[in-house]
Structures are given as C-alpha cells and as structure tokens.
Design a protein around this motif. Structure first.
Motif, short mmCIF file in Angstrom:
data_model
loop_
_atom_site.label_atom_id
_atom_site.label_comp_id
_atom_site.label_asym_id
_atom_site.label_seq_id
_atom_site.Cartn_x
_atom_site.Cartn_y
_atom_site.Cartn_z
N PRO A 54 0.81 -1.23 0.00
CA PRO A 54 0.00 0.00 0.00
C PRO A 54 0.83 1.27 0.00
CG PRO A 54 -0.90 -1.58 1.56
CD PRO A 54 0.40 -2.15 1.08
N ASP A 58 0.85 4.00 -3.10
CA ASP A 58 0.40 5.33 -2.73
C ASP A 58 1.40 6.38 -3.20
OD1 ASP A 58 -1.56 6.99 -1.19
OD2 ASP A 58 0.24 7.49 -0.05
N PRO A 90 -4.54 -3.00 -2.70
CA PRO A 90 -3.93 -1.71 -2.35
C PRO A 90 -3.87 -0.75 -3.54
CG PRO A 90 -2.67 -3.51 -1.40
CD PRO A 90 -3.66 -4.14 -2.34
N ASP A 93 -7.28 0.95 -4.18
CA ASP A 93 -7.50 2.07 -3.26
C ASP A 93 -6.70 3.30 -3.69
OD1 ASP A 93 -9.12 0.43 -1.74
OD2 ASP A 93 -7.54 -0.09 -0.30
#
Length: 292
Positions: A54, A58, A90, A93
C-alpha cells in the motif's frame, strides 16, 4: 506521468522501453531497481518496492494519469485469488485516492467460460475488482505467450520433449510479448477512452502443440515432440518443484480449461490479430536459447 509496474519482466520491460522511446514521462515500481534495463534510472523515476505494498503504490500513483498494471507471478501464493485480487487491492485504493485517469492491465482470455479456469478465473476477478473502482480500465486479454516455451528449453535440450495437460492437436491462439507491449502502449498513449472493456490480443494464427513442436524442430534443427500429461500429474510436478499446492492446482485447472474451449471464445479479428508469428519468434528468440 505514466506508471509502469513489473518493469523488469518480459512485457513490462518492453512497455517501458517503448514509452521512453516515445519521450513520455515515466515512473516505475521495481522490487529490485538493480535489474532495470541500462539507463532507465537516468530516464525514469524509480519507486523501489512491491506494487502490492500500500505505501509503495500510494507514493507511485501520486500525480499519475495512467498506469500499466501487471501482477507478477507468485508461485508460492496461498491461492490464485490472493495472488491476483489480494495483490491488487492496495492499488485499487490508491487509484481512487489519487484520481488516476486510465489503467491498462494484463489479463487472460476466458470471459464467458462456464467452468472454473484456475488462474484465469482469478485474473478475471481481478479485472472486475479494478474496473469496480470507476477508473477507466482496459484489460488486455491474452492466450498463452510464446515466451512460455522458454520454460521448456531445458527439457527440449535434454530430452527433446515438452509437456502440459493441453490436447496435442488442439489449435489455440498464441501471442508474442513484443506484440502485447505494443498494444499496451497504444492504449496508454490514447487518453480518449472511457469506461471498461476487454481487449483481446490473439497473435496471427492458431497453433496446436504438435504444430509448435514441428515448427520448433524445423527452425532449431533439433528433435522436439510434445507430450500431453494428466492434469493431476502436471500439478504434482509443479508442487514438487516448489509451487504451492493451490497455485499448482490453479495452473493445471487453467490448462485443462483450454481443452474445453477457454481460449476459443473470442474470434480473431483484424483488430485483435498481432503480427509476430511463432516461426519468426522461434527463429529470433527460442532457437538461440536452444542452441546455446
């Protein structure tokens, strides 16, 4: 900014090279940056780590307007769903959080197949997961890669044979990774599309494994034959070589499903056909390996 995942693999490496040659701004996610092609670290931004992490996605997706998504093979995964959807959650998202505009992913033929198809079933579920984010998504759906024959090079050199559960006379599409990369880059550079869709990439012809063996023997000048093995025996051999039992079963299930029409649901069209023939690929790629 275009983000390229799996940039050291057979497809991702070629996608990266084409994007850099086109002068595009590229960011790559690389578990081992030292394996990147020469000069890449000077020409592209590198985010170290796994694109299943994640924190890594990100960071990598911030400011990105397109992502090339490829889940790396994980022969030791707990099961196929974990290997595909679990790995990709992940990223889903992060796509939404950073407002990424387009995703082009690598997937498999088989949508509409009535039965279970192991790794293919899991890959299509991953496509649905990513498309469910609402981010415009194109899943490039493929049959077997010609490059899969490289995994049989040792067996061909030593025993003149390669094997799988697929029926020997069953003609199926097969595609070269160079052509997959070319199609992926076309979609990454075209930002006019919206929504979700599957994009079949089918190669120029259907070939049986008996035909593949014949062509390989003609091109390389070495004895080659194909041998069909039972799915259970194949799965046991994969597990014996270190693959998790669930992934071995999923691989055997996928190959068995090809015998039931998995790869023949999508007719070849001028749009889905790609140029590299198996004979050409064999001459340029497999023959040097076999004769090394």
């Amino acid at each position: 900014m275009i983000v390229v995942t799996a940039p050291t693999g057979a497809i991702g490496r070629q996608v990266l090279d084409r994007l850099l040659s086109a002068g595009r701004t590229v960011r790559v996610i690389a578990r081992d940056p030292s394996r990147l092609p020469g000069g890449t670290r000077e020409r592209a931004e590198v985010v170290p780590g796994s694109h299943g992490d994640p924190a890594v996605v990100d960071r990598a997706f911030e400011g990105a307007d397109a992502v090339f998504w490829l889940v790396p093979p994980d022969p030791r995964a707990a099961d196929p769903d974990d290997a595909y959807s679990g790995f990709s959650r992940p990223a889903c998202d992060a796509l939404v959080r950073h407002g990424v505009g387009h995703v082009v992913g690598i997937s498999a033929l088989g949508r509409g197949f009535a039965g279970r198809a192991g790794l293919v079933t899991a890959s299509l579920a991953m496509d649905d997961l990513m498309a469910g984010t609402g981010v415009p998504h194109r899943a490039l759906t493929m049959p077997a890669f010609m490059e899969n024959m490289l995994t049989h090079a040792g067996s061909i050199r030593e025993r003149g044979v390669f094997s799988s559960p697929v029926a020997p006379g069953l003609a199926l599409p097969v595609v070269a990774t160079r052509d997959i990369a070319a199609v992926a880059v076309r979609w990454l550079l075209d930002r006019s599309w919206r929504g979700r869709a599957d994009v079949p990439v089918l190669g120029p012809e259907d070939l049986s494994f008996d035909a593949v063996a014949r062509i390989t023997a003609e091109v390389a000048g070495v004895p080659v034959r194909y041998e069909q093995v039972p799915a259970g025996e194949f799965a046991a051999a994969m597990a014996g070589a270190g693959m998790s039992e669930a992934m071995a079963r999923g691989t055997a299930e996928m190959l068995s499903a090809k015998n039931e029409g998995l790869d023949t649901l999508e007719p070849r069209t001028a749009r889905s056909a790609t140029p590299t023939s198996y004979r050409t690929w064999c001459e340029e790629v497999l023959k040097p390996v076999l004769l090394a």
